[in-house]
Design an enzyme around this catalytic site. Structure first.
Site, PDB file in Angstrom:
ATOM      1  N   SER A 273     -95.198 -13.752  28.954  1.00 14.38           N
ATOM      2  CA  SER A 273     -93.583 -13.390  29.179  1.00 14.38           C
ATOM      3  C   SER A 273     -93.518 -12.057  29.797  1.00 14.38           C
ATOM      4  O   SER A 273     -94.042 -12.113  31.023  1.00 14.38           O
ATOM      5  CB  SER A 273     -92.931 -13.393  27.539  1.00 14.38           C
ATOM      6  N   LYS A 277     -95.380 -10.865  33.285  1.00 10.06           N
ATOM      7  CA  LYS A 277     -94.777 -10.112  34.376  1.00 10.06           C
ATOM      8  C   LYS A 277     -95.675  -9.114  34.626  1.00 10.06           C
ATOM      9  O   LYS A 277     -96.057  -8.733  36.127  1.00 10.06           O
ATOM     10  CB  LYS A 277     -93.455  -9.700  34.255  1.00 10.06           C
ATOM     11  N   TRP A 364     -85.326 -20.718  30.414  1.00 11.04           N
ATOM     12  CA  TRP A 364     -84.872 -19.372  30.813  1.00 11.04           C
ATOM     13  C   TRP A 364     -85.827 -18.718  31.694  1.00 11.04           C
ATOM     14  O   TRP A 364     -85.676 -17.883  32.592  1.00 11.04           O
ATOM     15  CB  TRP A 364     -84.981 -18.463  29.510  1.00 11.04           C
ATOM     16  N   HIS A 414     -91.058 -21.545  24.496  1.00  9.18           N
ATOM     17  CA  HIS A 414     -91.535 -20.449  24.833  1.00  9.18           C
ATOM     18  C   HIS A 414     -92.597 -19.575  23.760  1.00  9.18           C
ATOM     19  O   HIS A 414     -92.252 -19.103  22.560  1.00  9.18           O
ATOM     20  CB  HIS A 414     -90.335 -19.388  25.025  1.00  9.18           C
TER      21      HIS A 414
HETATM   22  C1  GCU Z   1     -86.521 -12.047  27.184  1.00 10.38           C
HETATM   23  C2  GCU Z   1     -86.401 -11.665  28.741  1.00 10.38           C
HETATM   24  C3  GCU Z   1     -87.384 -12.324  29.235  1.00 10.38           C
HETATM   25  C4  GCU Z   1     -88.849 -11.921  29.037  1.00 10.38           C
HETATM   26  C5  GCU Z   1     -88.902 -12.164  27.505  1.00 10.38           C
HETATM   27  C6  GCU Z   1     -90.183 -11.823  26.800  1.00 10.38           C
HETATM   28  O1  GCU Z   1     -86.457 -13.408  26.944  1.00 10.38           O
HETATM   29  O2  GCU Z   1     -85.225 -12.065  28.956  1.00 10.38           O
HETATM   30  O3  GCU Z   1     -87.419 -11.890  30.802  1.00 10.38           O
HETATM   31  O4  GCU Z   1     -89.921 -12.733  29.546  1.00 10.38           O
HETATM   32  O5  GCU Z   1     -87.852 -11.543  26.573  1.00 10.38           O
HETATM   33  O6  GCU Z   1     -90.893 -11.030  27.324  1.00 10.38           O
HETATM   34  O7  GCU Z   1     -90.294 -12.286  25.677  1.00 10.38           O
END
Ligand code: GCU
Length: 432
Positions: A273, A277, A364, A414
């Site tokens: 997540s 990134k 998402w 997720h």
């Molecule tokens: C949120 C956010 C995402 C991210 C995620 C996470 O959902 O919107 O961009 O990847 O948190 O890091 O768990």
């Protein structure tokens, strides 16, 4: 250095002479003035990474390496992530413990303190597990976690993380870790299986570098603000937490490159997540990272900024303004004016392997859009004379497309699971 000061020595242009004109009009020192979001042309689909900002097509791999890669690195930092803090010159490593009997004797546990600079600079606590059964140095998964190294495994010798932790982390009391959090994320990190497969495993917590809080900066930028006497660097608008965390990956690489139990050219960066990134940005900016696995990374990582599915850049900039720099917000209502999309971040990794992995219910993170990003980076891999994606269509659920540009999607939500790690291991067996 994380400044907005122009860095290029020669003016560049998106439309012939735009930057040159602005530079001559507005700046006596003839430093280039970078176009604002409004001045950049609208490009409704992800721009081709092989086309320079001045509109010229990259003509050779040498030009890619010498001109376009540095330009893209500059563009991503200037318009999106903010500048990564500089590489410190005074990093020290302290050994806090070596235990050869970890994981029932399967592994040697090393606890290392990476002291990134002088007093007040971030100290990264690196947990390293090395397989005992393997002769010689091991390939390694380098990972960043949310809740602290103590949450990764139950071993009581791993110290509780000292920094701020998310309230959602087990054992969190007033933003701090406590004993009940120990081992609470062990299902995310199947370290015994990773070790059995002959890999070393390294972990650090993001809050050692920058606590994930929009309202306050306590990490590397806060330290630089004091150290350089530039208070504005600590303000949320001038930070970029993802860039700071990527810098953390790089500092861990500094250590791993010198550990005799690690194969320095066989290190994969993994994150889930927001941490995914980060893993992708870290790999894009540092060629010492041999392979990247941004797992369910989504917007601001593996998904297109121009996407209409899932999280938009306006949403991410609103909910998490401290993850990116101030200029990225200028694209909230006009992502089509970004001079790149995330395919260019993948292209910065070329020719190194990158695996995007996803879950069907995690829309998402825009799994289909992520596949399009891989497709739109494939040309750079081919241009550099290597292979890329092995398929033109999103592979079936549960099927790993294991090209140099790899893709995987499974059922479910997720999360990061043992099943995901088995895919990472399969991919690493082939490419690392
Ligand atoms: C949120 C956010 C995402 C991210 C995620 C996470 O959902 O919107 O961009 O990847 O948190 O890091 O768990």
């Amino acid at each position: 250095m994380p400044s907005d000061a122009p860095r290029l020595s020669s003016p560049r242009s998106v439309a012939g002479t735009l930057i040159l004109t602005l530079a001559m009009a507005g700046c006596a020192t003839h430093q280039p003035v970078w176009p604002s979001a409004q001045q950049l042309p609208s490009q409704p689909t992800p721009p081709d990474p092989l086309v320079m900002l001045n509109g010229k097509t990259v003509a050779s791999p040498t030009q890619w390496t010498q001109e376009r890669r540095p330009e893209l690195k500059e563009l991503f930092q200037r318009y999106m992530y903010g500048f990564l803090p500089p590489t410190p010159s005074r990093t020290r490593f302290e050994n806090e413990g070596v235990y050869t009997d970890a994981l029932d004797g399967k592994a040697t546990l090393k606890l290392i303190k990476i002291i990134t600079d002088t007093e007040g600079a971030p100290v990264i606590h690196l947990l390293l597990l090395v397989p005992n059964h393997k002769k010689g140095p091991a390939p390694t998964f380098l990972t960043m976690n949310f809740c602290g190294n103590h949450a990764v495994m139950t071993d009581p010798r791993v110290p509780l993380t000292q920094g701020w932790v998310y309230t959602s982390c087990a054992g969190c009391v007033d933003g701090h870790a406590t004993e009940p959090g120990r081992g609470s994320q062990a299902t995310d990190w199947p370290v015994a299986e990773i070790i059995d497969r002959g890999y070393a495993f390294a972990a650090f917590c993001s809050s050692d570098i920058d606590a994930d809080r929009k309202e306050v900066s306590t990490g590397v930028y806060a330290w630089l603000a004091t150290h350089w006497k530039r208070p504005e660097l600590a303000e949320p608008a001038h930070r970029g937490s993802i860039a700071a965390w990527a810098w953390g990956f790089h500092r861990c690489m500094d250590y791993l490159a010198h550990d005799p139990d690690i194969q320095p050219k066989r290190i994969a960066a993994v994150g889930h997540s927001r941490n995914g990134k980060t893993a992708l940005l870290a790999a894009a900016m540092d060629e010492r990272i041999a392979l990247a696995i941004p797992h369910q990374a989504g917007c601001g990582g593996s998904a297109p900024s121009r996407g209409t599915v899932g999280e938009s850049i306006k949403r991410i900039n609103t909910a998490f303004p401290h993850w990116f720099n101030e200029r990225f917000k200028d694209f909230n209502d006009q992502p089509d004016r970004l001079p790149f999309d995330q395919n260019a971040l993948v292209a910065l990794c070329a020719p190194r392997p990158v695996l995007f992995s996803n879950a069907k219910e995690d829309q998402w993170a825009n799994p289909d859009g992520q596949f399009e990003i891989l497709k739109a980076s494939d040309g750079v891999y081919r241009f550099l004379g290597t292979t890329g994606l092995e398929t033109n269509q999103v592979p079936g659920i549960g099927v790993l497309s294991s090209g140099r540009l790899g893709y995987y999607i499974r059922e479910g939500k997720h999360s990061m699971t043992l099943g995901d790690w088995r895919i990472f291991l399969q991919y690493a067996d082939k490419h690392l």
